[in-house]
Design a protein around this motif. Structure first.
Motif, PDB file in Angstrom:
ATOM      1  N   SER A 285       0.820  -1.220   0.000  1.00 44.85           N
ATOM      2  CA  SER A 285       0.000   0.000   0.000  1.00 44.85           C
ATOM      3  C   SER A 285       0.846   1.259   0.000  1.00 44.85           C
ATOM      4  CB  SER A 285      -0.940  -0.004   1.210  1.00 44.85           C
ATOM      5  OG  SER A 285      -1.895  -1.037   1.102  1.00 44.85           O
ATOM      6  N   LEU A 286       1.935   1.266   0.771  1.00 48.94           N
ATOM      7  CA  LEU A 286       2.786   2.452   0.814  1.00 48.94           C
ATOM      8  C   LEU A 286       3.438   2.718  -0.539  1.00 48.94           C
ATOM      9  CD1 LEU A 286       4.666   2.552   4.245  1.00 48.94           C
ATOM     10  CD2 LEU A 286       2.884   4.064   3.383  1.00 48.94           C
ATOM     11  N   SER A 287       3.842   1.652  -1.225  1.00 45.21           N
ATOM     12  CA  SER A 287       4.463   1.823  -2.549  1.00 45.21           C
ATOM     13  C   SER A 287       3.449   2.394  -3.542  1.00 45.21           C
ATOM     14  CB  SER A 287       5.005   0.481  -3.054  1.00 45.21           C
ATOM     15  OG  SER A 287       6.036   0.005  -2.218  1.00 45.21           O
ATOM     16  N   TYR A 288       2.246   1.840  -3.539  1.00 45.92           N
ATOM     17  CA  TYR A 288       1.226   2.329  -4.468  1.00 45.92           C
ATOM     18  C   TYR A 288       0.805   3.746  -4.104  1.00 45.92           C
ATOM     19  CZ  TYR A 288      -2.928   2.380  -7.443  1.00 45.92           C
ATOM     20  OH  TYR A 288      -3.860   2.696  -8.400  1.00 45.92           O
ATOM     21  N   GLU A 289       0.713   4.032  -2.813  1.00 40.19           N
ATOM     22  CA  GLU A 289       0.370   5.380  -2.378  1.00 40.19           C
ATOM     23  C   GLU A 289       1.438   6.374  -2.840  1.00 40.19           C
ATOM     24  OE1 GLU A 289      -1.391   7.023   1.722  1.00 40.19           O
ATOM     25  OE2 GLU A 289       0.703   6.365   1.891  1.00 40.19           O
ATOM     26  N   ALA A 290       2.705   5.964  -2.758  1.00 38.17           N
ATOM     27  CA  ALA A 290       3.796   6.834  -3.210  1.00 38.17           C
ATOM     28  C   ALA A 290       3.708   7.089  -4.713  1.00 38.17           C
ATOM     29  CB  ALA A 290       5.139   6.199  -2.852  1.00 38.17           C
ATOM     30  N   GLN A 291       3.312   6.064  -5.468  1.00 39.09           N
ATOM     31  CA  GLN A 291       3.158   6.237  -6.913  1.00 39.09           C
ATOM     32  C   GLN A 291       2.054   7.244  -7.221  1.00 39.09           C
ATOM     33  OE1 GLN A 291       2.503   2.241  -8.384  1.00 39.09           O
ATOM     34  NE2 GLN A 291       4.379   1.482  -7.427  1.00 39.09           N
ATOM     35  N   LEU A 292       0.943   7.162  -6.501  1.00 33.74           N
ATOM     36  CA  LEU A 292      -0.145   8.121  -6.698  1.00 33.74           C
ATOM     37  C   LEU A 292       0.307   9.533  -6.315  1.00 33.74           C
ATOM     38  CD1 LEU A 292      -3.106   6.040  -5.191  1.00 33.74           C
ATOM     39  CD2 LEU A 292      -2.659   6.455  -7.626  1.00 33.74           C
ATOM     40  N   TYR A 395      10.029  13.416 -16.463  1.00 37.70           N
ATOM     41  CA  TYR A 395      10.149  13.931 -15.098  1.00 37.70           C
ATOM     42  C   TYR A 395      10.918  12.920 -14.248  1.00 37.70           C
ATOM     43  CZ  TYR A 395       6.540  17.239 -16.522  1.00 37.70           C
ATOM     44  OH  TYR A 395       5.832  18.215 -17.187  1.00 37.70           O
ATOM     45  N   ALA A 396      11.497  13.438 -13.177  1.00 37.79           N
ATOM     46  CA  ALA A 396      12.198  12.569 -12.219  1.00 37.79           C
ATOM     47  C   ALA A 396      11.213  12.132 -11.137  1.00 37.79           C
ATOM     48  CB  ALA A 396      13.373  13.322 -11.594  1.00 37.79           C
ATOM     49  N   TYR A 397      11.352  10.846 -10.689  1.00 34.57           N
ATOM     50  CA  TYR A 397      10.444  10.306  -9.683  1.00 34.57           C
ATOM     51  C   TYR A 397      11.243   9.716  -8.525  1.00 34.57           C
ATOM     52  CZ  TYR A 397       7.115  10.759 -13.497  1.00 34.57           C
ATOM     53  OH  TYR A 397       6.347  11.263 -14.522  1.00 34.57           O
ATOM     54  N   ASP A 398      10.660   9.801  -7.365  1.00 35.16           N
ATOM     55  CA  ASP A 398      11.311   9.291  -6.161  1.00 35.16           C
ATOM     56  C   ASP A 398      11.467   7.778  -6.246  1.00 35.16           C
ATOM     57  OD1 ASP A 398      11.619   8.357  -3.323  1.00 35.16           O
ATOM     58  OD2 ASP A 398      11.412  10.501  -2.926  1.00 35.16           O
ATOM     59  N   PRO A 399      12.642   7.232  -5.903  1.00 37.06           N
ATOM     60  CA  PRO A 399      12.847   5.780  -5.983  1.00 37.06           C
ATOM     61  C   PRO A 399      12.004   4.982  -4.986  1.00 37.06           C
ATOM     62  CG  PRO A 399      14.743   6.882  -4.991  1.00 37.06           C
ATOM     63  CD  PRO A 399      13.877   7.945  -5.561  1.00 37.06           C
ATOM     64  N   ALA A 400      11.412   5.648  -3.997  1.00 36.98           N
ATOM     65  CA  ALA A 400      10.570   4.947  -3.023  1.00 36.98           C
ATOM     66  C   ALA A 400       9.340   4.330  -3.665  1.00 36.98           C
ATOM     67  CB  ALA A 400      10.144   5.901  -1.909  1.00 36.98           C
ATOM     68  N   THR A 401       9.024   4.761  -4.893  1.00 36.91           N
ATOM     69  CA  THR A 401       7.832   4.251  -5.569  1.00 36.91           C
ATOM     70  C   THR A 401       8.051   2.879  -6.193  1.00 36.91           C
ATOM     71  OG1 THR A 401       8.427   5.324  -7.657  1.00 36.91           O
ATOM     72  CG2 THR A 401       7.115   6.601  -6.090  1.00 36.91           C
ATOM     73  N   LYS A 402       9.306   2.424  -6.226  1.00 33.94           N
ATOM     74  CA  LYS A 402       9.659   1.115  -6.798  1.00 33.94           C
ATOM     75  C   LYS A 402       9.396   1.034  -8.303  1.00 33.94           C
ATOM     76  CE  LYS A 402       9.001  -1.447  -2.504  1.00 33.94           C
ATOM     77  NZ  LYS A 402       8.362  -2.612  -1.842  1.00 33.94           N
TER      78      LYS A 402
END
Length: 489
Positions: A285-292, A395-402
């Motif tokens: 859930s945290l990974s998907y939340e980070a993607q959103l 765009y650049a994205y945070d690696p926490a999103t996997k």
């Protein structure tokens, strides 16, 4: 052999036949119970005294039982994860309505292109704004679903711990009966069946290993090595959070003061429903939340407005904004909870009394320095085309999103949907495999330890013949005693 010895032998045989009959009846009555094991009587022959009941034994297969425990734990792990993924998947799987982040982003791009083709058309501008609002609303709803899954998982963790505590209390009671019964040489086989069933239920919540002492006492360890039960249950502690903070993992579970879940766990649990719930809450859930959240941040950046006066003012949020926003978020830096807070600037929303043409002209922030169409030309397309290009930029994205750390918003959203679908497929395949393995293991275990009604009925006939033979022998001895007494008289 004397008549008295013969009579004693026959009587002992009748007694043993009665015990065997009682045991067969017990087997037949409990044949449908999941963890009931077939019981049998062990007898010994004593010279001059006939047969005696030695003990009651039960059918066992420790190897298959351990397999049931491990596969049951793994099945529960993937079941909990799959339940969460099914809920998360609802945010992307409505193919009929074409409702997913990638689909909504495509709709917004199409609406902007239509507006660029007819910038003077107010309805086209309003359609583009509504497409943007639909996208923001969708991200809000998806973020709400994620939070719901996380909160439900946290509640499930508490329920799982409560269940384990209750089962450990039952386990202690049954375990004590087994130890006392063995010390007094009583039949404890039914208690051992109950203990196995309780242990199997515990393993559904968390993976376990066991060690049995010589007196029948059993010690339970988690599959991570922490003592769960040793003559008494160990303390399991967990502080449930009523409403989890976006982007932050929930509280850890401790057993006897040792952390067994979370990043800081030194002896982590490996399987069980508890593990699946923690994964659903803090990983999936945290990974998907980070993607959103990253999609929302990119939208704010893509639709931001820059200073057109030459004064060098900072970029400010335009069409997409969020509460308290004064500047554009930094590139590639995750802002937890942004997807749930994303909204359309009311100044441009026609349903809130806003003006949709601000999307074409700029100045959504209200600052005249950020107006692009300074001449107010109805055919102006420069700003709209700029927004279309921004939608297709990298765009650049945070690696926490996997996910990949760079790419277009459309590609990123599609990758997000693919990632979620892949997670669900892996969980579903793993659950199917483990549940099938559990079923096969349980079937094999039941064949070895369970009750076969045909065998029990056949044994009942053998006992009946033995009983009949012993009865006839007693009758013969009685006749001989009567003849002897008659001769004495």
């Amino acid at each position: 052999m004397s008549l008295s010895a013969t009579l004693s032998t026959a009587n002992s045989s009748l007694f043993v036949s009665g015990e065997r009959t009682s045991l067969v009846s017990r087997n037949i009555a409990n044949a449908d119970k999941a963890f009931y094991s077939r019981k049998s009587v062990e007898t010994v022959t004593l010279p001059g005294s006939g047969v005696r009941l030695s003990s009651v034994t039960r059918a066992e297969d420790p190897v298959l039982f351990r397999k049931i425990l491990t596969t049951g734990s793994q099945t529960a792990t993937y079941s909990a994860s799959l339940d969460a993924l099914e809920q998360l998947n609802s945010t992307i799987n409505d193919t009929e309505l074409d409702a997913s982040p990638a689909a909504m982003i495509t709709k917004l791009t199409d609406a902007l292109q239509s507006y660029s083709a007819q910038p003077h058309n107010q309805l086209a501008g309003e359609a583009a704004v509504r497409a943007a609002r639909d996208l923001a609303t969708f991200l809000n709803g998806a973020a709400t679903t994620v939070q719901s899954v996380r909160n439900e998982s946290d509640t499930g963790i508490q329920s799982s711990i409560d269940r384990v505590n209750s089962l450990l209390g039952q386990f202690q009671t049954v375990n004590e009966e087994i130890v006392k019964g063995k010390a007094m040489n009583r039949d404890v086989t039914d208690y051992m069946d109950q203990r196995d069933e309780i242990l199997a239920n515990i393993s559904n919540e968390m993976g376990v290993r066991t060690v049995t002492r010589g007196n029948g006492d059993m010690v339970i360890y988690t599959d991570g090595g922490v003592t769960l039960f040793d003559r008494a249950p160990r303390d399991i502690s967990f502080d449930r959070t009523l409403n989890l903070t976006p982007g932050a993992p929930g509280n850890a579970v401790y057993i006897d003061g040792v952390q067994v879940t979370g990043a800081g766990a030194t002896m982590p649990l490996q399987s069980g429903r508890l593990v699946g719930l923690v994964q659903a809450r803090d990983d999936i859930s945290l990974s998907y939340e980070a993607q959103l959240d990253e999609m929302a941040r990119t939208l704010v950046t893509a639709f931001s407005e820059s200073d057109q006066s030459g004064g060098g003012g900072p970029d400010v949020p335009g069409l997409f904004t969020y509460a308290g926003a004064t500047t554009v978020p930094p590139a590639g830096v995750l802002i937890p909870g942004l997807a749930s807070a994303l909204t359309i600037n009311p100044a441009v929303d026609p349903d809130l009394g806003g003006t949709a043409t601000l999307l074409r002209d700029g100045g959504i922030s209200g600052d005249p320095d950020y107006v692009y169409n300074t001449d107010g030309v109805a055919s102006f397309t420069g700003r709209i085309d700029e927004l279309i290009n921004a939608m297709g930029a990298n765009y650049a994205y945070d690696p926490a999103t996997k996910l990949a750390s760079g790419g277009t918003l459309s590609t990123y959203s599609a990758n997000s949907a693919g990632w979620l679908s892949e997670q669900r497929k892996v969980a579903d395949d793993s659950y199917t495999y483990q549940s099938t393995l559990y079923d096969r293991s349980f079937e094999a275990f039941t064949r070895v330890t369970g009750v076969n009604l045909d065998e029990e009925l056949s044994l009942m006939l053998d006992i009946e013949r033995s009983f009949s033979t012993s009865s006839k022998l007693i009758s013969v001895v009685d006749t001989m005693y009567n003849a002897l007494l008659g001769a004495i008289r």
